[in-house]
Design an enzyme around this catalytic site. Sequence first.
Site, PDB file in Angstrom:
ATOM      1  N   SER A 256     -45.394 -16.781  88.443  1.00  0.00           N
ATOM      2  CA  SER A 256     -44.742 -17.029  89.733  1.00  0.00           C
ATOM      3  C   SER A 256     -44.080 -18.389  89.857  1.00  0.00           C
ATOM      4  CB  SER A 256     -45.762 -16.873  90.867  1.00  0.00           C
ATOM      5  OG  SER A 256     -46.858 -17.761  90.695  1.00  0.00           O
TER       6      SER A 256
ATOM      7  N   ASP B 111     -47.970 -22.789  99.674  1.00  0.00           N
ATOM      8  CA  ASP B 111     -49.057 -21.876 100.035  1.00  0.00           C
ATOM      9  C   ASP B 111     -50.292 -22.253  99.221  1.00  0.00           C
ATOM     10  OD1 ASP B 111     -48.515 -20.897  97.492  1.00  0.00           O
ATOM     11  OD2 ASP B 111     -47.578 -19.041  98.191  1.00  0.00           O
TER      12      ASP B 111
ATOM     13  N   HIS C  45     -48.640 -22.542  95.204  1.00  0.00           N
ATOM     14  CA  HIS C  45     -47.293 -22.859  94.735  1.00  0.00           C
ATOM     15  C   HIS C  45     -46.727 -24.119  95.385  1.00  0.00           C
ATOM     16  CE1 HIS C  45     -47.838 -18.449  94.309  1.00  0.00           C
ATOM     17  NE2 HIS C  45     -47.401 -18.744  93.092  1.00  0.00           N
TER      18      HIS C  45
END
Length: 341
Positions: free
Chosen positions: A40, A316, A319
């Site tokens: 991610s 978050d 990240h």
Amino acid sequence: MNFSLLSTMLLALALSSVSSFYVVHAQNSSFSALFAFGDSILDTGNNNLLPTLSKCNFFPYGRNFIGGRPTGRFGNGRVFSDIIAEGLGIKPILPAYRDPSLSNNDLPTGVCFASGGSGLDDRTPRITAVLSIQDQLNDFKDYTAKLNGVVGSQANAVISNAVFLISAGNNDLAIAFPTRMGQYTVFSYTDLLITYTQNLVKSLYDMGARKFAIMGTLPLGCLPGATNTFGNVLKMCQVPANQLATMFNQKLSALVDNIGTQFAGAKFAYVDMYNPLLNIINNPMASGFIDARDGCCCTPTSIVPCLDASRYVFWDIAHPTERSYLTIAPSIVADLKPKLA
């Protein structure tokens, strides 16, 4: 006019335009393209159509992206793959290969194959229901066939002069390893991940890749998901998680230093994500941040998103914000350019 002839002429014109764009771009940049593989940190939207919970194509994700729209990037704006592509002089936005709106014009300068929640260990994407590394390699094979149709004989040059950016290991250590502790020690599991990294490099090398930027993991014990655990009143970094990440990163860095002898004509660079980010976490105000322990959004401590994500190190629970990436990227790009040129 004969419609078959008209179609042929239009196709030739389109291919000529794409090829001309590639030639002009290649003259203005040291690198032809960027290809991103892994997790991610680099994913720009490949999970959007997958039946997985590991996706973020909804508000408030992407609120600082162009047009304020969620694209499937795991952050408030651009992610690390976008920023590195821009820093290397390629393009400011790296599209996801699985984006239905992807155009042929995007192909010669690179795309993203990474999948949020993925990892080197096959168990990792099975747990998160996302694209495995093998899935990403299969997508790259599919991409190369399309690229050949777009730029023809220039396809090999695009691939051999492109930077292959890899981010993997974060989810293996955080998600898969706890389920494998009966099989592996921290030493043997990190060794296994290094073997998987070598296998990934070989697969890409065999398909024409020659320039590799291989990223270490983040300081996993300092992510908001770790510092905001129950009972951690002072929001201290979790030492065991950081020790595990450090062990893997040291082995990965050593691999990158020595792997060049195995692959003739290839160039390698290790990308340290751990220390630059940890420096910001330990002294956020020096870089203009006000909070390095909480995420701006989508965590138990920030159910209502913060007003200004640029003041937060993290978006978050796992990240960094776009500004965090922008803060650490210049020195990384400066290191990559001479090593991979």
